[in-house]
Design a protein around this motif. Sequence first.
Motif, PDB file in Angstrom:
ATOM      1  N   SER A   1       0.853  -1.188   0.000  1.00  0.00           N
ATOM      2  CA  SER A   1       0.000   0.000   0.000  1.00  0.00           C
ATOM      3  C   SER A   1       0.885   1.233   0.000  1.00  0.00           C
ATOM      4  O   SER A   1       1.740   1.404   0.863  1.00  0.00           O
ATOM      5  N   MET A   2       0.702   2.051  -1.007  1.00  0.00           N
ATOM      6  CA  MET A   2       1.520   3.257  -1.146  1.00  0.00           C
ATOM      7  C   MET A   2       0.598   4.451  -1.265  1.00  0.00           C
ATOM      8  O   MET A   2      -0.015   4.651  -2.321  1.00  0.00           O
ATOM      9  N   GLY A   3       0.484   5.211  -0.213  1.00  0.00           N
ATOM     10  CA  GLY A   3      -0.420   6.355  -0.239  1.00  0.00           C
ATOM     11  C   GLY A   3      -1.820   5.883  -0.548  1.00  0.00           C
ATOM     12  O   GLY A   3      -2.363   5.040   0.142  1.00  0.00           O
ATOM     13  N   LYS A   4      -2.352   6.407  -1.639  1.00  0.00           N
ATOM     14  CA  LYS A   4      -3.731   6.036  -1.972  1.00  0.00           C
ATOM     15  C   LYS A   4      -3.810   4.798  -2.863  1.00  0.00           C
ATOM     16  O   LYS A   4      -4.876   4.393  -3.287  1.00  0.00           O
ATOM     17  N   HIS A   5      -2.661   4.231  -3.194  1.00  0.00           N
ATOM     18  CA  HIS A   5      -2.668   3.137  -4.158  1.00  0.00           C
ATOM     19  C   HIS A   5      -2.174   1.839  -3.562  1.00  0.00           C
ATOM     20  O   HIS A   5      -1.391   1.817  -2.626  1.00  0.00           O
ATOM     21  N   PHE A   6      -2.624   0.762  -4.182  1.00  0.00           N
ATOM     22  CA  PHE A   6      -2.012  -0.532  -3.914  1.00  0.00           C
ATOM     23  C   PHE A   6      -1.255  -0.941  -5.164  1.00  0.00           C
ATOM     24  O   PHE A   6      -1.769  -0.847  -6.274  1.00  0.00           O
ATOM     25  N   VAL A   7      -0.027  -1.362  -4.974  1.00  0.00           N
ATOM     26  CA  VAL A   7       0.785  -1.846  -6.091  1.00  0.00           C
ATOM     27  C   VAL A   7       1.004  -3.320  -5.832  1.00  0.00           C
ATOM     28  O   VAL A   7       1.235  -3.716  -4.694  1.00  0.00           O
ATOM     29  N   ASN A   8       0.905  -4.125  -6.871  1.00  0.00           N
ATOM     30  CA  ASN A   8       1.281  -5.515  -6.672  1.00  0.00           C
ATOM     31  C   ASN A   8       2.729  -5.696  -7.100  1.00  0.00           C
ATOM     32  O   ASN A   8       3.053  -5.662  -8.284  1.00  0.00           O
ATOM     33  N   LEU A   9       3.574  -5.874  -6.108  1.00  0.00           N
ATOM     34  CA  LEU A   9       5.008  -5.949  -6.379  1.00  0.00           C
ATOM     35  C   LEU A   9       5.364  -7.105  -7.300  1.00  0.00           C
ATOM     36  O   LEU A   9       6.236  -6.985  -8.143  1.00  0.00           O
TER      37      LEU A   9
END
Length: 316
Positions: free
Chosen positions: A150-158
């Motif tokens: 979870s990065m700020g307002k986003h979710f990134v799938n690593l």
Amino acid sequence: MLWPRLLWSVAAPSRRTPPGRVPLSCPRCPVPGRPRPAAILLLLSAAAGGGGLVVWSRLRAQDGITEGGIPAGGVTEVLAHRSDNLRDKFVEIPCSEDYDSHKRFEGCTPRKCGRGVTDAVITREELIFPSFFCFLFQASILDLHSGALSMGKHFVNLYRYFGDKIQDIFTEEDFALYRDVRQRIQQRIAQVFGISSSAMYLTKPTFFSRMNSTEAKTTHDEYWHPHVDKVTYGSFDYTSLLYLSDYSEDFGGGRFLFMDADSNKTVEPRAGRVSFFTSGSENLHRVEKVQWGTRFAITISFTCDPEYGIGDPLLG
Ligand SMILES: O=C(O)CCC(=O)C(=O)O
Ligand SMILES: [Fe+2]
């Protein structure tokens, strides 16, 4: 001294950072940046894809109890002080009825309920996880199983974002340590609750968390709401928390609180400390808001239902 604390002291200087710390950097840690749409795994799609990351968003549903610091007038007992070095503290409490509404797995589903704390299962020195910590500087949650960050307002799938390159970023040592730590915690839980370790399964989400006093960017960052893990996460029967930083040294506030009818009982985080408990409403809990500094922990949980079991997170 712990690596996480050292790394963090460089990445996010704090008024508590003692002078003279060795400056460390994370040269191998790439920054995902603002993700390309194709690389984004939003929380909802992660959840739709088989459970995914539920974490704190659902905790809002169980609101209504004072948040932030310990409520005025609430009697507070300390179950584990940060400075204690506990071998095997355990408090038995009656089980709630929550387990009756789920399929029972004899030899695993809690018949004995309670909460335990140990500082003797994992040493402070072994908790390094440098490749995971690289990302935790940039995110509030790193879900090892799904790869959601979870990065700020986003979710990134690593795992999707970096594809095969993930093997250059995360190290097998970190995954091996995770597996080893998970196993030791599982065995301790089984021993304390009188069940067989082989009847328990790791379940999701299993995640690293970083908590600080900055404003929550989304509801996923709102870690302080009272909740019951079995209600929040469904499959959990036994919850464990492994702390990676020290209350009152690395951060203020951020104590874990069991919210009993008569009083709150706190567990003060200490690096290497494992707190574990049955996941039903006999163990309603929350985390105090962090007032300063940064708090790191790992949530590792177990289910008795093989259908919800997951394998250990794997590199690639
Ligand atoms: O980090 C903690 O102390 C508690 C986190 C928690 O309650 C959870 O992950 O369900
Ligand atoms: Fe919880």
